[in-house]
Design a protein around this motif. Structure first.
Motif, PDB file in Angstrom:
ATOM      1  N   ASN A  50       5.023  -1.498  -0.790  1.00  7.21           N
ATOM      2  CA  ASN A  50       4.450  -2.783  -1.223  1.00  7.21           C
ATOM      3  C   ASN A  50       4.428  -3.818  -0.111  1.00  7.21           C
ATOM      4  OD1 ASN A  50       7.383  -2.658  -1.571  1.00  7.21           O
ATOM      5  ND2 ASN A  50       7.233  -4.741  -2.401  1.00  7.21           N
ATOM      6  N   LEU A  51       5.196  -3.586   0.968  1.00  8.46           N
ATOM      7  CA  LEU A  51       5.274  -4.541   2.078  1.00  8.46           C
ATOM      8  C   LEU A  51       4.390  -4.139   3.257  1.00  8.46           C
ATOM      9  CD1 LEU A  51       9.129  -5.236   2.118  1.00  8.46           C
ATOM     10  CD2 LEU A  51       7.316  -6.544   0.974  1.00  8.46           C
ATOM     11  N   LYS A  52       3.752  -2.991   3.146  1.00 11.72           N
ATOM     12  CA  LYS A  52       2.884  -2.527   4.233  1.00 11.72           C
ATOM     13  C   LYS A  52       1.664  -3.432   4.355  1.00 11.72           C
ATOM     14  CE  LYS A  52       0.087   1.420   5.727  1.00 11.72           C
ATOM     15  NZ  LYS A  52      -0.303   2.824   5.438  1.00 11.72           N
ATOM     16  N   ARG A  53       1.357  -3.857   5.564  1.00  9.35           N
ATOM     17  CA  ARG A  53       0.199  -4.726   5.797  1.00  9.35           C
ATOM     18  C   ARG A  53      -1.068  -3.902   5.984  1.00  9.35           C
ATOM     19  NH1 ARG A  53       2.321  -9.036  10.205  1.00  9.35           N
ATOM     20  NH2 ARG A  53       0.368  -8.326  11.167  1.00  9.35           N
ATOM     21  N   ASP A  54      -2.208  -4.495   5.623  1.00 13.13           N
ATOM     22  CA  ASP A  54      -3.456  -3.744   5.747  1.00 13.13           C
ATOM     23  C   ASP A  54      -3.906  -3.591   7.194  1.00 13.13           C
ATOM     24  OD1 ASP A  54      -4.252  -6.329   6.236  1.00 13.13           O
ATOM     25  OD2 ASP A  54      -5.537  -6.505   4.466  1.00 13.13           O
ATOM     26  N   ASP A  55      -3.263  -4.313   8.117  1.00 17.41           N
ATOM     27  CA  ASP A  55      -3.577  -4.119   9.539  1.00 17.41           C
ATOM     28  C   ASP A  55      -2.487  -3.323  10.244  1.00 17.41           C
ATOM     29  OD1 ASP A  55      -1.662  -6.149   9.376  1.00 17.41           O
ATOM     30  OD2 ASP A  55      -2.404  -7.184  11.156  1.00 17.41           O
ATOM     31  N   SER A  56      -1.714  -2.573   9.469  1.00 16.06           N
ATOM     32  CA  SER A  56      -0.640  -1.764  10.057  1.00 16.06           C
ATOM     33  C   SER A  56      -1.207  -0.697  10.979  1.00 16.06           C
ATOM     34  CB  SER A  56       0.176  -1.085   8.955  1.00 16.06           C
ATOM     35  OG  SER A  56       1.056  -0.124   9.518  1.00 16.06           O
ATOM     36  N   PRO A  57      -0.602  -0.486  12.151  1.00 19.75           N
ATOM     37  CA  PRO A  57      -1.070   0.573  13.049  1.00 19.75           C
ATOM     38  C   PRO A  57      -0.923   1.975  12.458  1.00 19.75           C
ATOM     39  CG  PRO A  57       0.993  -0.379  13.835  1.00 19.75           C
ATOM     40  CD  PRO A  57       0.503  -1.268  12.727  1.00 19.75           C
ATOM     41  N   SER A  58      -0.123   2.098  11.394  1.00 23.85           N
ATOM     42  CA  SER A  58      -0.017   3.412  10.748  1.00 23.85           C
ATOM     43  C   SER A  58      -1.319   3.794  10.055  1.00 23.85           C
ATOM     44  CB  SER A  58       1.126   3.414   9.723  1.00 23.85           C
ATOM     45  OG  SER A  58       0.906   2.453   8.706  1.00 23.85           O
ATOM     46  N   GLU A  59      -2.228   2.831   9.842  1.00 21.50           N
ATOM     47  CA  GLU A  59      -3.548   3.123   9.278  1.00 21.50           C
ATOM     48  C   GLU A  59      -4.367   4.016  10.208  1.00 21.50           C
ATOM     49  OE1 GLU A  59      -5.336   1.809   6.273  1.00 21.50           O
ATOM     50  OE2 GLU A  59      -3.210   1.882   5.783  1.00 21.50           O
ATOM     51  N   ARG A  60      -3.999   4.047  11.480  1.00 23.13           N
ATOM     52  CA  ARG A  60      -4.792   4.775  12.481  1.00 23.13           C
ATOM     53  C   ARG A  60      -4.735   6.285  12.308  1.00 23.13           C
ATOM     54  NH1 ARG A  60      -7.733   0.561  14.584  1.00 23.13           N
ATOM     55  NH2 ARG A  60      -6.402  -1.021  15.539  1.00 23.13           N
ATOM     56  N   VAL A  61      -3.765   6.801  11.582  1.00 21.96           N
ATOM     57  CA  VAL A  61      -3.609   8.265  11.498  1.00 21.96           C
ATOM     58  C   VAL A  61      -4.568   8.889  10.501  1.00 21.96           C
ATOM     59  CG1 VAL A  61      -1.185   8.155  12.174  1.00 21.96           C
ATOM     60  CG2 VAL A  61      -1.782   8.134   9.752  1.00 21.96           C
ATOM     61  N   GLY A  62      -5.234   8.068   9.685  1.00 24.82           N
ATOM     62  CA  GLY A  62      -6.214   8.603   8.736  1.00 24.82           C
ATOM     63  C   GLY A  62      -5.625   8.779   7.351  1.00 24.82           C
TER      64      GLY A  62
END
Length: 668
Positions: A53-65
């Motif tokens: 719930n605290l993950k941001r929508d610009d988190s670099p973890s989004e890069r993995v797909g």
């Protein structure tokens, strides 16, 4: 650590990692080592997994797909993404300038930038947050590829200002990433990408974002589509502004006061382009003032204030070392030029097709000659001419052999053909190439049986004909190079599944001369079983629409061979289906295909498949593919550089798809 502390830590790591990524991927000035970045990312991912719930929508973890998609949604562009007119030489550039000057009443200044050879995309941000990315598509409607674009590290997920903006750019695959990708594909026996542009387009049109994430794509932003709350007066000011927001722009753009400076800029890149770490196919020239752009306006197809200077095909000189011969599945012997390795249009060329003996004679080619080569369309190497004036006297004539280079059988030239042909049905090269054809996409479509694996099977004497594919055993396959347990299990499952294919797939896969995918479908529909087809005579065959005399002769000759009867019997005994499973002509498609009964036109350049492949698949699903647009056309599939057919389809208000929509429909 309480939730507030966790949030602070997630925010700190997210901001820090995004800053590191910006310096690494956009500014090319790394702040930390890869190992340190990976360690911090691992810490962030651990916290996010425990506190999603605290993950941001610009988190670099989004890069993995993220998770794979079922299909791409359509996106209507608020402002069309039009194609550019072309200039091919200095005079074309000066004519463009003259028209702009006449339209404005004064001489404009220009912004020149490299034309990156990739895939045009648009990115939308609301209050500084990345919310959507889409392909250009047909210029009006594209596809939502947000998940795939998030995997490109140089695309910021949050901007440095909370601005609402749409920017446009070119996503591309750097040369080194392209080379690594094709090296991996070659090792796996998979079909190689023709060029970085195709590779980038194919990667961004994958329904599984994790595939795109592994492809090391990049992007350059080249314009603003829309922006709220800010006035910008020129194109070069727009580029500076988007760079300040965190976007990656190409640092080779140049402001030119005169058309002479534009010409000098374009000509200067003719020789320098090969030194770039990415492919370019020209220069984009834009009138710099946005007010001037508005005054010049648009034609129906392109802006009057911009043009693309296209590079001529690069020609280089090298030496013809040898001529190598290969035998295809139909027995045709094809000569290939073996060249002194030379760089052409950014890639190393060692081979070029010579097509046939007549072409060698026509060009008066001798071994040891200095020759000029180029890449047709910057893709396919070809020998342009021979530099006879540079001959030293030790060059050697080349003569086509009289015997097959693979099996030693006598070569023949069939009347009316230019090719020499081996007619020995036991020729190992023909058998190997026939096996490769049999398992191909439009034939039996057996995933995992690429050229590399087929060659291994053949070399290890595990297969001699297509029936042997259905006798392969697990322990035999595990002995092959780079074949693990999972790969073998997947391959055996794919082979088993292919037994259920409809008859037309088998007919096309058998490689009967002149019988393509469409003719195979026609024959399967008409005769319904292979037993009925194999006893048909020439008159019965010629009575079928689209089956001519040559094809009828080839079909009868094929089924008269005793070894063919034996092969068909063996395939049946192994459980391979030999009956037609589709609808009869004119009947509704059982699978409720979108294409059933529709008239479709293909135009432009396709990326993921050839137009021939697309035609075969559409017709296999009950559609009819024609060559011209009319009031009877139901659908136009428009690839890149679609021309007059696209315009006519728009005028007639015919439904238009891009290739991505076609691929999505075919996968249903």
């Amino acid at each position: 650590m309480n939730e507030q502390d966790v949030k602070k830590e997630i925010d700190r790591l997210t901001d820090q990692l995004n800053d590191y990524a910006h310096h690494y991927y956009v500014l090319d000035k790394p702040k930390v080592s890869d190992a340190e970045y990976d360690q911090l990312l691992s810490e962030l991912v651990t916290l996010e997994e425990k506190h999603p719930n605290l993950k941001r929508d610009d988190s670099p973890s989004e890069r993995v797909g993220g998770e794979p998609l079922d299909h791409f949604k359509k996106v209507q562009h608020a402002i069309p993404m039009l194609s550019l007119s072309n200039a091919f030489n200095e005079q074309d550039l000066r004519d463009f300038h003259r028209r702009a000057e006449q339209g404005l009443g004064h001489a404009p200044t220009y912004s020149c930038e490299l034309k990156i050879d990739g895939l045009a995309v648009t990115l939308k941000y609301e209050n500084g947050r990345f919310i959507q990315g889409a392909t250009r598509g047909d210029g009006t409607i594209g596809e939502d590829i947000t998940s795939n674009l998030k995997t490109i590290a140089s695309i910021p997920l949050r901007l440095k200002e909370d601005v609402t903006i749409e920017v446009r750019g070119e996503a591309f695959m750097p040369k080194r990433s392209f080379e690594r990708l094709n090296e991996a594909k070659e090792k796996n026996g998979e079909q190689l990408f023709a060029n970085p542009r195709n590779a980038a387009a194919g990667s961004l049109r994958q329904l599984d974002p994790k595939i795109a994430a592994k492809r090391n794509l990049d992007i350059f932003i080249y314009s603003i589509g829309q922006i709220e709350g800010k006035e910008i007066e020129s194109h070069h000011e727009a580029l500076d502004y988007v760079a300040s927001l965190g976007f990656k722009t190409n640092d080779q753009h140049q402001h030119c006061e005169t058309i002479d400076e534009v010409v000098e800029y374009c000509e200067g890149w003719l020789d320098k382009r090969a030194d770039l770490p990415y492919e370019i196919d020209g220069i984009v020239i834009k009138v710099d003032s946005l007010r001037d752009q508005e005054q010049l306006g648009f034609t129906a197809k392109s802006p009057r204030w911009a043009t693309a200077f296209k590079f001529p095909a690069e020609e280089v000189v090298t030496s013809l070392l040898d001529i190598e011969l290969s035998v295809g599945r139909t027995g045709v012997v094809t000569p290939t030029a073996i060249l002194e390795p030379v760089s052409v249009a950014g890639t190393t060329v060692k081979r070029a097709s010579l097509h046939n003996e007549d072409l060698i004679r026509e060009k008066d080619l001798k071994l040891g000659d200095k020759v000029t080569i180029k890449k047709a369309g910057d893709i396919i190497p070809e020998v342009v001419n021979v530099l006879t004036e540079q001959r030293k006297g030790d060059e050697r004539d080349f003569s086509m052999p009289t015997q097959c280079p693979e099996c030693g059988s006598e070569l023949v030239r069939i009347e009316g053909e230019v090719a020499l042909r081996c007619v020995n049905p036991k020729c190992p090269a023909q058998i190997r190439e026939g096996l490769i054809h049999f398992v191909s996409r439009n034939a039996m479509n057996i995933d995992g049986l690429g050229e590399r694996v087929i060659t291994q099977l053949f070399v290890h004497e595990l297969v001699e004909d297509v029936a042997d594919l259905y006798k392969l055993k697990r322990d035999e396959l595990l002995q092959l190079e780079r074949m693990g347990e999972k790969s073998v299990d997947n391959l055996l499952n794919a082979i088993e599944a292919s037994k259920e294919n409809s008859l037309e797939k088998l007919l096309f896969g058998l490689g009967i001369r002149f019988v393509g995918a469409k003719a195979a479908k026609t024959l399967a529909q008409h005769f319904e079983t292979i037993d009925e087809l194999k006893v048909a005579n020439r008159e019965q065959l010629e009575a079928i629409d689209e089956i001519g005399e040559k094809m009828a002769d080839a079909i009868v000759t094929y089924f008269e061979k005793p070894q063919v009867a034996e092969l068909i019997g063996e395939l049946k005994g192994l459980g391979v289906n030999t009956t037609y499973k589709g609808p009869k002509p004119g009947a509704p498609e059982e699978n409720d295909s979108y294409f059933s009964g529709k008239t479709v036109v293909l135009t432009g350049t396709m990326e993921e498949m050839s137009r021939g492949e697309a035609k075969a698949e559409i017709e296999a699903l009950g559609g009819k593919v024609t060559g011209s647009v009319s009031a009877k056309t139901d659908l136009l599939i428009a690839g890149e550089k679609a021309g007059s057919k696209l315009k006519k389809a728009e005028e007639l208000e015919i439904e238009i798809w891009d290739e991505g929509r076609l691929l999505s429909e075919l996968k249903k």
